[in-house]
Structures are given as C-alpha cells and as structure tokens.
Scaffold this motif. Structure first.
Motif, PDB file in Angstrom:
ATOM      1  N   ARG A 157       0.834  -1.200   0.000  1.00 11.07           N
ATOM      2  CA  ARG A 157       0.000   0.000   0.000  1.00 11.07           C
ATOM      3  C   ARG A 157       0.872   1.256   0.000  1.00 11.07           C
ATOM      4  O   ARG A 157       0.479   2.315   0.502  1.00 11.07           O
TER       5      ARG A 157
ATOM      6  N   PHE B  29      -1.229   5.898  -5.104  1.00 12.76           N
ATOM      7  CA  PHE B  29      -0.482   4.750  -4.614  1.00 12.76           C
ATOM      8  C   PHE B  29       0.584   4.392  -5.652  1.00 12.76           C
ATOM      9  O   PHE B  29       0.438   4.711  -6.842  1.00 12.76           O
TER      10      PHE B  29
ATOM     11  N   THR C  78      -7.433  -1.999   1.745  1.00  7.00           N
ATOM     12  CA  THR C  78      -7.549  -2.285   0.314  1.00  7.00           C
ATOM     13  C   THR C  78      -6.171  -2.558  -0.291  1.00  7.00           C
ATOM     14  O   THR C  78      -5.229  -1.812  -0.061  1.00  7.00           O
TER      15      THR C  78
ATOM     16  N   ILE D 107      -6.953  -1.614  -5.892  1.00  9.06           N
ATOM     17  CA  ILE D 107      -6.647  -0.215  -6.205  1.00  9.06           C
ATOM     18  C   ILE D 107      -6.414  -0.085  -7.718  1.00  9.06           C
ATOM     19  O   ILE D 107      -6.832   0.890  -8.344  1.00  9.06           O
TER      20      ILE D 107
ATOM     21  N   LYS E 101     -11.862   6.528  -4.279  1.00 12.48           N
ATOM     22  CA  LYS E 101     -10.751   7.068  -3.477  1.00 12.48           C
ATOM     23  C   LYS E 101     -10.897   6.622  -2.012  1.00 12.48           C
ATOM     24  O   LYS E 101      -9.921   6.184  -1.389  1.00 12.48           O
TER      25      LYS E 101
ATOM     26  N   ASN F 165      -9.918   3.069  -1.785  1.00 11.22           N
ATOM     27  CA  ASN F 165      -8.471   2.877  -1.923  1.00 11.22           C
ATOM     28  C   ASN F 165      -7.716   3.220  -0.638  1.00 11.22           C
ATOM     29  O   ASN F 165      -6.756   2.538  -0.275  1.00 11.22           O
ATOM     30  N   ILE F 166      -8.122   4.291   0.016  1.00  8.89           N
ATOM     31  CA  ILE F 166      -7.353   4.701   1.207  1.00  8.89           C
ATOM     32  C   ILE F 166      -7.903   4.064   2.485  1.00  8.89           C
ATOM     33  O   ILE F 166      -7.392   4.327   3.576  1.00  8.89           O
ATOM     34  N   TYR F 167      -8.897   3.217   2.342  1.00  8.18           N
ATOM     35  CA  TYR F 167      -9.424   2.508   3.517  1.00  8.18           C
ATOM     36  C   TYR F 167      -8.346   1.597   4.104  1.00  8.18           C
ATOM     37  O   TYR F 167      -7.740   0.783   3.400  1.00  8.18           O
ATOM     38  N   ASP F 168      -8.112   1.766   5.383  1.00 10.62           N
ATOM     39  CA  ASP F 168      -7.122   0.942   6.078  1.00 10.62           C
ATOM     40  C   ASP F 168      -7.481   0.983   7.559  1.00 10.62           C
ATOM     41  O   ASP F 168      -7.295   2.013   8.224  1.00 10.62           O
TER      42      ASP F 168
ATOM     43  N   ARG G 135      -5.090   2.494  10.105  1.00 10.72           N
ATOM     44  CA  ARG G 135      -4.635   3.888  10.097  1.00 10.72           C
ATOM     45  C   ARG G 135      -4.949   4.533  11.449  1.00 10.72           C
ATOM     46  O   ARG G 135      -6.063   4.440  11.949  1.00 10.72           O
TER      47      ARG G 135
END
Lengths: 371, 371
Positions: free
Chosen positions: A240, A255, B178, B183, B282, B285-288, B291
């Motif tokens: 990632r 990314f 993700t 992605i 978006k 994609n940035i889902y984590d 975090r």
C-alpha cells in the motif's frame, strides 16, 4: 564475432496468403531474427513464437539499446535454448507493428495504410505465414517450437495444423481456446481505444500518437497489466505504498501501484500501434484450437509432436486448468507423448517472461532429451 | 399496510462533520430507508451498510419499479434480517449520488455543485456521519451492523472506532485494508473517467451524461465487472458464445461477454455520477483499518462486538486471506468472539449480492443467537 550471431531479415512474400476468414493478404512481409547457426542438414531449428506485444526481437541487444530481447534469459550460447547448438528463428506475426505486414502497412500499390481494410487475422493465419516463410528458407521440419501466451497458442496451432512439422512443442501460459475472462480484459482495451477521440476512428497519424500518447490505449494497457500480475505479486511489488510527495487526502494522490500503471500504460502508447492492438487482441479472442473440428479432442489427436505444456499456478489470464485439460486428453489417448508442468508461482501471467529460473531447465531438457 | 414498512427519510444535519482529512463538511444531508418497526426500548436496530454503487434502497420495491432493493433477498418479513423483529436502517453514504451530500450537491449557500471542492472522504467519515444520524434518531446502540464489500468496510470501521455501538458485526467480502490489485481496478475507472473529454475535467452537465452516457465511466465500469466475477463464473455465464448476428471474422464482431460488459458499462453511466465514483473509489483505496494505530492488531483489539467475517472463495476483489488475517488475530487474542466463514463459491465478489442462499442462514443465526 557476436557469439549469439543475431541477424535480422525481412522476407517479402508475393504469393497470396489465404486467410482463415476467406480473405487474402498479398503481398506481405515477415521480419524475423535468427540466432546461432543453421546446420548443414537444417535439422537444428528451434522456432520461438512471441506474445501479443512481443516481436521478433527475442534475444540479444541492438546497438544502443539497454534492454535485450524479451526472452534473452532463455535464448543464447549455453542457455536453455542453446544457440551454440540450435538455430533459433523468431518472426514478427502478421498484424503486428514491428515490420511484418499489419494494419498500418501500405496497402500496395498505394502508399496509404490498410487501417480497417486490413483483414481480420487469426492465430492460425499467423502460423501459416510463418510456415510459408520457413518453406522459403528451405526449412520443412523443425526440432522444436517454443512460446508463451499468444506464442504458446501459435506453438499449439502449429502442432495441430502441421502435425509433421515440429518434433517438439513447448507451449506455456496459454490455453486451448480463449476464455471469457480474458476476452473481457481485451474488451476494456478495445473499447477504450475505439472511443478515444484521438484515435480518430482509426484515421490517426501514428506520429501524433507516438508523440502525444493515446489515453484509451494507455487505459486499456493498464487493464492488461492487472491481468498480467496477480493479487499476491501486486501486494509484494507495491503493497500500500503511497507516493511520498502526494497527500493521502488529495483526490489525485497516488499509490505506487497507480504510478506503475500510469507509467506503463502511457509509455506503451509510444511503442505500440493501436490498430495492431485491436487486430491482435481480436486474433487472441477468436483463437480456438477446436475450430474446424467437432471437439477439442479431435483437434488434439492430430498432434504428432512431443508436447510440453507449462502453466503457472497464479496465472490470471490463462488459468492452469486450461492447459491441464489438454494434457489430460492426450495422457488418456496416448496418441503422442505429453508432459504437463504447473510451475509453482504467485507472480501471475508474466511469470513466463520473468521467472525464467523456474522453468528454464525444463525447457533445456525438453529440447535436448525429451522429458 | 406494507409488511416491510419501507420508509424513506432525509436528515438535514447542520452541525459540522469533522472529516479525517481535517476538512469540514457542513451542512449535509443523509438519506436513509427503514424497514420494520423500532421497538419501544430501541433495542432492535440492525444497520445495513452499502457498497460502492449501492444506496439506501436495500429492500422492497418503489412504486413502478420492477427491481427491488439490492439486498431484498436478505431483508424482509421472515427473512434472514427479519423485519418482523428488527428495525433495519440503511443510509446512503456521504459522497454518493442518491440523496446524501456528495460532490454534485450544492455547495450552500450557492446553488453550484461542489465538484472538486468536495472534500475527500474516507470510510471512517461515512461511518461517523451515520453515527451522528443514529444519535439524532435516539439510537445509541444497535443490535447489529451488516454489510458487504464497502459495506463490510463500514461495518468493520464501526467496530473499531465505536467499540460499544454494535453488539454484532457481520462483515462480508471485504478486507482490513484495500490491496493494490483492487486499487489497480479502481485506477482503470478513475483514469478513464478523468481523461474522457465529455467529463469536461469535472465540469460536466449531469443531464448530458444521463442522456448520452460517459464512455470513460463505461470503460471503467467494465473493468469493475471483471473484478466482480471470476474466470469460472464468466465461463459458466458466457462461455465462448458469440453474438448470433455477428461474423467471427468481423473486427467488431462480439462475444456475449463483450455485449454484457458494454451493456452494463454504458447503462451504468445513466444512473451513477462520475464524480461520486471518483470520490468513493478514493475512499475505498485509502481505507485501512490500521490507520491511526501502530498495527492492524492494535486496531482490531479495540473491537468489543461479536464479529462475523464472511469471505467468498473466488472473490477476486477482496481475496479470502484478507478476511482470514483478521479472524486469525482475534481468535488468537480472544478479546472478542469472532467467527470466520469462507463460503464455497466460484462466483466471485458479487456472490455477496447474488448467492444469498449460501449465507443467509448464517446471517440469521448471527443476528438471532450468535454462532
């Protein structure tokens, strides 16, 4: 002297090529490379067949290039396809854009390119044109044919349609008939190209595209790059990781995997022709070894070559099952010797270009002794 | 009376929504549907969360429609999410285009849509907005949250960030973060949309797009449809069937799978907004989940809900491993009860919408007794 003895030739063929569609291509050129030396009895020929965006440049370095041919790790003096022993020929398929006649070649006697007037060609046509080339070179039987992806399709098509032509066939990372998942990936590219206004419905200026790229083809190629890898290899390659200079909450922040796709997608449009891409993906989509036969079995039973089938465990474009089904049929029927290898790999389709270590000894054995 | 008791509401929220990015959204609307009846003690609420292109319309039929809500097979009287017993709420996520505030909503007090002035939102923001909605409804704790794909991400984000909010979490066909393969699929769509001249760099007229479609989004959606299926389900669904009226050697002749992609791709542009597509992909994609934490483990250890994780064997978008890793961590740490089910299926990601038979009893059990 160059130990590889790389030579590039063009054969201009004036006899008509009768295509599977019923149409005729005439005249046509085939550009090809050779490596090694042809024996006096012409009994040491190995034919290498290329994939969708490949070319006749399979090995060695052109002057000034820093990247060798696409299978350089496999072909050369002492390598698995040993040019000290074999005379290797790799020709650019018709329909392609690297010198053999394709949609952007002049439709003689005019200077104008064929564009859409170029006939739809099939993998069988590609193979037929090569067979004619080899005849012209006085080569009527070869030691082996080796190829991956569309190159594997060609190898198999040779095996079925010219059963007495090759002693051995090594077909990797391909299938007996292209399946809908792969057709779907090709569809993305075709649709994106066709609908790009800069494609100008096929009436683009190639110099324009080389200079400015073609978004549609770039997008399509990005889809291709997904299909060439696998979830696991992407994870290992990119994880990632985010571009260091981009903000996470920037809508256009990227990314690493996105940068990779962009770079490869747009770069591709500088070295490949969009009409060739349409024609060759069409050939791949309609590829079906069993066409003209009642069953796949009937087609395969024609084969007289020793057959080596190599699949890659996580190939997402041509899944191993598609190779195994051929091996199973021939193992049962015992009409010709067959060997099937599923290479352990999570790389994906591109493994046949990248993970040479995993199968090069297999290829060497297949060519030297038979397995 | 409608036994489902479908009701649609819009909540207008004037308090600022503090987003993960540091930006603020205010005011904003959330549109939501409810099914069933809220008990007096408000202890029978089940929240259903939707996927990328889903909406609050999860069940029941609107007047004149012939297609019910997207999880109608799962939600209703006597069904797995039993509206005779539960009061079900499904809200449209912020950023979407079905009534909740998104990029094409007016940027009050002006009449002009936000377009690119809309802030990047995250799955955590979507969940926060819902939590505020539920507070306004006087619902401070729920029986369960159930969702698949981006809906599953929301369910998990609820579990991590509001550990005391839900007794049970059922998250399907999703991931803890993700991965690049997914992605990459989103990238195809984003790039194709952004580079389509008819997208007008975001300054399109939505009515134009509804009427004429948007090629870039259609192409992107076609890539999506590949990722929602699997090689096997495509083979079963389409095989190598060719359109009966097309010639095999026509360059533009089509396989059934190509027609399917075209139809669904172009049709999609009539009912979904391209800027919403950019913003929501978006967010995906940035889902984590990790975090804001040092590790995924640290994030997961906050969970106090009973956790039910459901993956699908041939899901190509969120592969089962990505769910299993969460189950393994929690099974080891024993901080909260966790159950993991890998549904036998070769359908692909869309199984969570299509193969309800395979997991609906599991959902029923999870909601009624706990497994």
């Amino acid at each position: 002297m160059d130990p590889l003895n790389l030579q590039t030739h063009t054969e201009h063929i004036t006899n008509p090529l009768y295509l599977e569609s019923g149409r005729i291509l005439e005249p046509y050129d085939i550009v090809y490379e050779t490596y090694g030396h042809l024996s006096e009895t012409k009994d040491n020929v190995v034919v290498v067949t290329h994939a969708l965006t490949g070319s006749h440049h399979a090995a060695g370095l052109y002057e000034g290039d820093n990247k060798p041919g696409w299978w350089d790790g496999l072909i050369g003096p002492g390598k698995a396809i040993d040019t000290d022993r074999f005379f290797v020929i790799c020709s650019n398929v018709i329909g392609s854009c690297f010198g053999s006649t394709g949609p952007m070649s002049p439709m003689l006697p005019s200077d104008e390119p064929y564009r859409y007037k170029f006939p739809v060609i099939t993998v069988k046509d590609m193979v037929k044109a090569q067979r004619i080339l080899f005849d012209k070179l006085g080569i009527h039987r070869v030691h082996a044919i080796v190829g991956g992806s569309m190159g594997g399709m060609q190898a198999l098509q040779f095996a079925v349609h010219y059963p007495n032509f090759a002693d051995r066939i090594v077909a990797m990372a391909c299938t007996h008939a292209t399946q809908p998942w792969t057709i779907a990936f090709n569809k993305i590219a075709q649709e994106a190209i066709l609908k790009d206004p800069d494609f100008k419905s096929g009436y683009y200026d190639p110099a324009d595209i080389k200079e400015n790229g073609l978004t549609g083809m770039a997008v399509g190629r990005m889809a291709g790059h997904i299909s060439f890898l696998s979830p696991h290899s992407m994870e290992r390659k990119f994880g990632r990781e985010y571009k260091r200079t981009d903000g996470l909450y920037e809508l256009f922040g990227k990314f690493q995997v996105e940068s990779y796709l962009e770079y490869n997608g747009y770069n591709f449009t500088k070295w490949f022709d969009p009409l060739s891409y349409l024609y060759i993906t069409k050939a791949i989509n309609i590829y079906d070894l069993s066409r003209g036969f009642d069953t796949l079995e009937e087609a395969l039973l024609r084969i007289r070559s020793r057959l080596y089938l190599v699949s890659f465990e996580n190939d997402m474009l041509f899944i191993p099952e598609e190779m195994r089904v051929m091996a199973d049929i021939l193992a049962k029927e015992k009409t010709t010797p067959v060997d099937y290898l599923e290479v352990k790999s999570d790389y994906g389709h591109d493994a046949f270009l990248v993970e040479l270590e995993k199968f090069k000894e297999y290829v060497r054995e297949a060519l030297e002794h038979g397995i």
